[in-house]
Design a protein around this motif. Structure first.
Motif, mmCIF file in Angstrom:
data_model
loop_
_atom_site.group_PDB
_atom_site.id
_atom_site.type_symbol
_atom_site.label_atom_id
_atom_site.label_comp_id
_atom_site.label_asym_id
_atom_site.label_seq_id
_atom_site.Cartn_x
_atom_site.Cartn_y
_atom_site.Cartn_z
ATOM 1 N N ALA A 205 53.894 30.953 0.253
ATOM 2 C CA ALA A 205 54.694 30.101 1.141
ATOM 3 C C ALA A 205 56.122 30.591 1.338
ATOM 4 N N SER A 206 56.657 31.348 0.380
ATOM 5 C CA SER A 206 58.021 31.851 0.444
ATOM 6 C C SER A 206 59.037 30.706 0.572
ATOM 7 N N TRP A 207 60.201 30.985 1.181
ATOM 8 C CA TRP A 207 61.291 30.004 1.181
ATOM 9 C C TRP A 207 61.018 28.792 2.060
ATOM 10 N N PHE A 208 60.443 29.005 3.235
ATOM 11 C CA PHE A 208 60.322 27.907 4.198
ATOM 12 C C PHE A 208 58.877 27.491 4.472
ATOM 13 N N GLY A 209 57.920 28.052 3.782
ATOM 14 C CA GLY A 209 56.538 27.607 3.867
ATOM 15 C C GLY A 209 55.809 28.079 5.111
ATOM 16 N N HIS A 210 54.573 27.650 5.214
ATOM 17 C CA HIS A 210 53.710 28.039 6.339
ATOM 18 C C HIS A 210 53.861 27.120 7.539
ATOM 19 N N GLY A 211 54.601 26.032 7.400
ATOM 20 C CA GLY A 211 54.832 25.146 8.524
ATOM 21 C C GLY A 211 54.020 23.860 8.452
ATOM 22 N N PHE A 212 54.401 22.907 9.282
ATOM 23 C CA PHE A 212 53.776 21.584 9.320
ATOM 24 C C PHE A 212 52.277 21.708 9.616
ATOM 25 N N ARG A 213 51.480 21.041 8.795
ATOM 26 C CA ARG A 213 50.015 21.005 8.924
ATOM 27 C C ARG A 213 49.373 22.390 8.801
ATOM 28 N N ALA A 214 49.999 23.239 8.017
ATOM 29 C CA ALA A 214 49.371 24.541 7.750
ATOM 30 C C ALA A 214 48.123 24.334 6.904
ATOM 31 N N SER A 215 47.120 25.172 7.119
ATOM 32 C CA SER A 215 45.873 25.053 6.365
ATOM 33 C C SER A 215 45.482 26.437 5.849
ATOM 34 N N VAL A 216 46.104 26.832 4.742
ATOM 35 C CA VAL A 216 45.797 28.119 4.136
ATOM 36 C C VAL A 216 44.460 28.020 3.402
ATOM 37 N N MET A 217 44.377 27.062 2.483
ATOM 38 C CA MET A 217 43.139 26.757 1.763
ATOM 39 C C MET A 217 43.023 25.231 1.684
ATOM 40 N N SER A 218 41.802 24.730 1.590
ATOM 41 C CA SER A 218 41.593 23.283 1.501
ATOM 42 C C SER A 218 41.462 22.844 0.046
ATOM 43 N N PHE A 219 42.227 21.817 -0.329
ATOM 44 C CA PHE A 219 42.066 21.164 -1.634
ATOM 45 C C PHE A 219 42.095 19.665 -1.365
ATOM 46 N N PRO A 220 40.949 18.985 -1.500
ATOM 47 C CA PRO A 220 40.755 17.617 -1.018
ATOM 48 C C PRO A 220 41.757 16.583 -1.498
ATOM 49 N N GLU A 221 42.351 16.765 -2.687
ATOM 50 C CA GLU A 221 43.297 15.773 -3.194
ATOM 51 C C GLU A 221 44.736 16.124 -2.832
ATOM 52 N N GLY A 222 44.924 16.765 -1.695
ATOM 53 C CA GLY A 222 46.251 17.166 -1.265
ATOM 54 C C GLY A 222 47.175 16.012 -0.956
ATOM 55 N N HIS A 223 46.633 14.843 -0.691
ATOM 56 C CA HIS A 223 47.481 13.680 -0.390
ATOM 57 C C HIS A 223 47.764 12.841 -1.635
ATOM 58 N N THR A 224 47.082 13.134 -2.746
ATOM 59 C CA THR A 224 47.280 12.331 -3.963
ATOM 60 C C THR A 224 47.783 13.220 -5.105
ATOM 61 N N ASP A 225 46.877 13.660 -5.984
ATOM 62 C CA ASP A 225 47.285 14.423 -7.171
ATOM 63 C C ASP A 225 48.014 15.717 -6.825
ATOM 64 N N PHE A 226 47.625 16.379 -5.728
ATOM 65 C CA PHE A 226 48.178 17.688 -5.397
ATOM 66 C C PHE A 226 49.121 17.654 -4.203
ATOM 67 N N ILE A 227 49.831 16.554 -4.019
ATOM 68 C CA ILE A 227 50.744 16.454 -2.872
ATOM 69 C C ILE A 227 51.917 17.422 -3.003
ATOM 70 N N PHE A 228 52.334 17.712 -4.239
ATOM 71 C CA PHE A 228 53.441 18.666 -4.416
ATOM 72 C C PHE A 228 53.007 20.067 -3.976
ATOM 73 N N ALA A 229 51.729 20.384 -4.100
ATOM 74 C CA ALA A 229 51.218 21.664 -3.618
ATOM 75 C C ALA A 229 51.325 21.743 -2.093
ATOM 76 N N VAL A 230 51.094 20.622 -1.412
ATOM 77 C CA VAL A 230 51.248 20.579 0.049
ATOM 78 C C VAL A 230 52.706 20.786 0.430
ATOM 79 N N ILE A 231 53.618 20.149 -0.300
ATOM 80 C CA ILE A 231 55.051 20.322 -0.041
ATOM 81 C C ILE A 231 55.436 21.792 -0.177
ATOM 82 N N CYS A 232 54.977 22.438 -1.257
ATOM 83 C CA CYS A 232 55.292 23.853 -1.481
ATOM 84 C C CYS A 232 54.660 24.742 -0.419
ATOM 85 N N THR A 233 53.422 24.430 -0.044
ATOM 86 C CA THR A 233 52.705 25.258 0.934
ATOM 87 C C THR A 233 53.327 25.169 2.309
ATOM 88 N N ASP A 234 53.560 23.957 2.778
ATOM 89 C CA ASP A 234 54.008 23.754 4.158
ATOM 90 C C ASP A 234 55.509 23.943 4.333
#
Length: 399
Positions: free
Chosen positions: A268-297
């Protein structure tokens, strides 16, 4: 009123609005990775609705006043105990005896029976119980300290027994529901309240020594006597443990969430892949792994802004609670900070592969009704504490 004056006058409201914005925006961005959700595009709207309902609950608590809640704390405690008993009984019957639900609305999800599912919404009593328990312990600690003028080993043992009388029954019931995450959060709350109670430091040395021995023993069993280890930790918990230790090797099953999350935010580097980026799917991205979404996007910058908001939130709560003249408020503040800091550190550590994977969410940012509503319930008490602090401050100035 300027922005800085508003921040100074209403810091808790403003930081909650900031966390709400981070939460809803990230959940909206996580839609492409929510492969197990039928309509992921509406999840951020649901979260915004939960925030609105939670805000009304916090306002109602503030208007009713915390003293009213504390006067009825035993009643609240036993109401939630009854709800937990129902779920514990249903889990045992569903998984071990009858293989069918016997308690109305009890719901079995991912190996646990922690929810009452009313179709329109799901209700998790254990989330609210952690706040009720903190309130109960805060009041008990204040009353105990008022009675005991000189601390002795006997008096401190008695105090510890009083803490266990309040904390152990719900913890046992939650364990019977097969939900270890909330038990860990409650244990952190108890530990922070024990610190604020004024106990002798040797008890904490004993605690950490015992914890170190347990960790060393479990590590030894895992390496040299794996059969005994897997008999102590089995099923869903064991799967998550192996998924944490070897996410790449177990990417087809237990380690899928963590490994795919690492692949996503690792580029993701400094500014991420952008809003609604979909590099890989991880189903709990809105709950347990939301910080991973923040880092990715949103990259390192988004992660640092989120962490800064979390730290600011914790500091504001500490400032409110520790400024109070009421000892009970200080114990309550320490208990809630224990819950929050433990969840924040564990969840972020879990996403980064530094802690075992559990069902521990990121408070006020992860999607979830009961968790979010329970913490906003707790914020209502902080609003009342802050209000009383301001009255006391004005009175002191007038004097």
């Amino acid at each position: 009123m300027s922005f800085f004056e508003a921040v100074k006058k209403h810091p808790l409201i403003l930081i909650l609005l900031a966390l709400c914005a981070i939460s809803t925006f990230t959940i909206a961005s996580a839609a492409p990775v929510m492969t197990n959700i039928a309509n992921p595009d509406r999840m951020w709207i649901m979260q915004l609705a939960y925030y609105a309902i939670g805000g009304l609950i916090a306002f109602a608590i503030y208007k009713v006043g915390m003293d009213t809640l504390y006067r009825n704390i035993r009643l609240l405690y036993w109401i939630f105990m009854v709800l937990l008993i129902g779920l514990a009984i249903d889990h045992i019957c569903y998984t071990k005896l009858l293989h069918t639900h016997i308690v109305p609305f009890a719901s079995y999800v991912n190996g646990s029976t922690c929810w009452y599912n009313f179709k329109v919404f799901s209700f998790q009593p254990s989330e609210f119980m952690k706040v009720i328990m903190v309130m109960y312990l805060a009041q008990m600690t204040k009353e105990f300290n008022n009675k005991v003028l000189v601390r002795t080993s006997d008096s401190e043992l008695k105090y510890i027994s009083e803490v266990l009388k309040i904390a152990l029954p719900p913890a046992i019931l939650i364990l019977l529901e097969n939900d270890t995450g909330v038990i860990m959060i409650m244990a952190a709350a108890c530990f922070f309240i024990l610190i604020s109670s004024g106990m002798n430091g040797r008890w904490f040395i004993f605690f950490f020594s015992a914890l170190a021995i347990i960790i060393a023993l479990m590590s030894y069993l895992f390496v040299y006597h794996n059969g005994i280890f897997t008999s102590l930790i089995s099923g869903h918990r064991l799967d998550r443990f192996y998924g944490w230790l070897d996410p790449e090797g177990t990417a087809g099953n237990q380690g899928m969430q963590l490994w795919f999350a690492m692949l996503s935010y690792g580029t993701a580097s400094w500014f991420g892949h952008g809003f609604r980026a979909s590099v890989m799917s991880f189903p709990e991205g809105h709950t347990d792994f939301i910080f991973a979404v923040i880092c990715t996007d949103f990259g390192y910058v988004g992660a640092l802004i989120t962490i800064a908001a979390i730290v600011a939130f914790d500091v504001i709560l500490l400032r409110i609670g520790l400024r109070s003249d009421n000892e009970r408020d200080k114990h309550y503040t320490m208990g809630m900070i224990g819950c929050l800091v433990f969840q924040q550190v564990w969840n972020i550590g879990m996403v980064l592969g530094l802690a075992p994977i559990t069902g521990i969410t990121l408070p006020l940012i992860s999607y979830g009704g009961s968790s979010l509503l329970s913490y906003l319930f707790a914020m209502g008490i902080f609003f009342d504490i802050d209000h009383m602090n301001k009255i006391t401050s004005l009175s002191a100035k007038g004097y």
